[in-house]
Scaffold this motif. Sequence first.
Motif, PDB file in Angstrom:
ATOM      1  N   ARG A 145       8.451   2.983  -1.441  1.00 46.62           N
ATOM      2  CA  ARG A 145       9.104   1.690  -1.648  1.00 46.62           C
ATOM      3  C   ARG A 145       9.686   1.645  -3.050  1.00 46.62           C
ATOM      4  NH1 ARG A 145       5.435  -1.916  -4.468  1.00 46.62           N
ATOM      5  NH2 ARG A 145       3.380  -0.937  -4.621  1.00 46.62           N
ATOM      6  N   ARG A 146      10.764   0.892  -3.179  1.00 46.69           N
ATOM      7  CA  ARG A 146      11.385   0.713  -4.483  1.00 46.69           C
ATOM      8  C   ARG A 146      10.664  -0.385  -5.253  1.00 46.69           C
ATOM      9  NH1 ARG A 146      17.509   0.256  -2.407  1.00 46.69           N
ATOM     10  NH2 ARG A 146      17.725  -0.894  -4.357  1.00 46.69           N
ATOM     11  N   ASP A 206       0.815  -1.213   0.000  1.00 46.53           N
ATOM     12  CA  ASP A 206       0.000   0.000   0.000  1.00 46.53           C
ATOM     13  C   ASP A 206       0.850   1.264   0.000  1.00 46.53           C
ATOM     14  OD1 ASP A 206      -2.287  -1.525   0.060  1.00 46.53           O
ATOM     15  OD2 ASP A 206      -2.461  -1.477   2.242  1.00 46.53           O
ATOM     16  N   ILE A 207       2.151   1.124   0.226  1.00 44.54           N
ATOM     17  CA  ILE A 207       3.052   2.274   0.243  1.00 44.54           C
ATOM     18  C   ILE A 207       3.353   2.678  -1.198  1.00 44.54           C
ATOM     19  CG2 ILE A 207       5.286   3.132   1.045  1.00 44.54           C
ATOM     20  CD1 ILE A 207       3.291   2.336   3.257  1.00 44.54           C
ATOM     21  N   PHE A 266      11.555   2.435   2.274  1.00 41.14           N
ATOM     22  CA  PHE A 266      12.515   3.443   2.712  1.00 41.14           C
ATOM     23  C   PHE A 266      11.773   4.717   3.079  1.00 41.14           C
ATOM     24  CE2 PHE A 266      12.052   4.492  -1.779  1.00 41.14           C
ATOM     25  CZ  PHE A 266      12.070   5.885  -1.801  1.00 41.14           C
ATOM     26  N   CYS A 267      12.440   5.537   3.867  1.00 44.59           N
ATOM     27  CA  CYS A 267      11.899   6.861   4.152  1.00 44.59           C
ATOM     28  C   CYS A 267      12.991   7.887   3.887  1.00 44.59           C
ATOM     29  CB  CYS A 267      11.392   6.973   5.589  1.00 44.59           C
ATOM     30  SG  CYS A 267      12.665   6.919   6.856  1.00 44.59           S
ATOM     31  N   ALA A 268      12.586   9.024   3.365  1.00 43.35           N
ATOM     32  CA  ALA A 268      13.506  10.139   3.143  1.00 43.35           C
ATOM     33  C   ALA A 268      13.448  11.044   4.364  1.00 43.35           C
ATOM     34  CB  ALA A 268      13.120  10.905   1.886  1.00 43.35           C
ATOM     35  N   GLN A 269      14.617  11.367   4.894  1.00 43.93           N
ATOM     36  CA  GLN A 269      14.716  12.222   6.069  1.00 43.93           C
ATOM     37  C   GLN A 269      15.576  13.436   5.747  1.00 43.93           C
ATOM     38  OE1 GLN A 269      16.527   9.801   9.093  1.00 43.93           O
ATOM     39  NE2 GLN A 269      14.794   8.404   9.259  1.00 43.93           N
TER      40      GLN A 269
END
Length: 428
Positions: free
Chosen positions: A190-191, A108-109, A197-200
């Motif tokens: 997600r790839r 779902d991401i 993954f998350c971007a910070q």
Amino acid sequence: MQDRDLIVGVLAAQAGFATPSQVLTAAAAGLVDSAPDSLLTRLERTGTLSVERRKILEALVEQALAARKGDTRAVLESLGATPEVLQTLASGVASPPTDGQPPTAATDIPLERPGQYTRLQELGRGSQSIVRAARDEIVGREVALKELAALVVPAEDDSSRAARARFLREVRLVAGLDHPGIVAILELARREDGTLFCAQKLIRGATLQARLLRCRSPGERLALLRHVLDACQAMGFAHSKHVIHRDLKPSNVMVGEHGETVVVDWGLAKHREEPEEVVPLIASSPEPGLTVAGVAIGTPAYMSPEQARGDLAAIDARSDVFSLGAILYQVLTGRPPFEGATSDQILEKVRAGDFHPVRALAPGAPPELAAIAERALQHRPPDRYRDAEELARELSAYLTGGRVRAYRYGSWELLRKFVAANRALSAV
């Protein structure tokens, strides 16, 4: 079902080694056998547990029992097992589904947009995640990407699913903490291969641990006190939102190039209302600075006694206060309060509250700061500061020349403070 089997069932489900339905099926099978095996044996016989995972689960059970002196009911209570859960396991009958929403599936991401991120150098890695610098080509800025390690991604066993669920929980928990001293989440995606993954926000600078290692004198370490205060204020905000970090240490505090302080790595954090979770055990780590997951949650040299005992139900904001006190102790003395050759040695000292007073190691340390650190490091949670905000107020009082409540002043000290305060007022 025997109490020991109840502990096995709760830990197996919480560690992601078995689904609740698999535990219930194995429990139900034991009710109809004339000479039932242990739940561990039934889970292994059905293929739910591998031999290696059985050993890990046995170690978890033994550690939990040792921490509670063999009191099985106390262990179950510390694991957050409600009477309803225990009754369900004991009867082998599943409870009806609740009306709550199930966790969002990884599928779902949203997918990463093609060409959005150019991945650069690796910044760090843990047991299940990797942090890399990257460039967001769409908005033209550098970010930090935290993603699950490759070994978690393709697997579809319960442990991998649990790792993904923990990752999603961490991202959503931190995203709800909007504070300049807490790492900012920019995106969750997600790839193509399914990697979450998350971007910070990318923090350029060094960890507080690295800054401490570069210090050559007590004065240089004391110059870092402002960053300890900033970390306390950030955690005070988190505590006001009922979130505890559970792994505070100098390497999880970033000091940016512009003097900013940011608390990072919230992988063990939880909301007060969340059910407790136990992740697979890393026993007797040869590197005392590493996070020990399992019944003992945190990093040995900085964790509270209740964490070292595996008393999960007792871990709260005051446990974070203890860890912040350990960081302050290191700023004052140049070393953490608890040291040893292995994690087990350190944990034993933490459980006993065995540390040297600040001024025994650093006679020149400001006595008020020593009193603050030692109150935060009190063995009993009620004897510590209530939360990180109260600790921050004490540090702020010291830095502004106010009175520190943890310190017992002599008459001459009070007089000097009074004179200094009046001189400051006269100069205004």
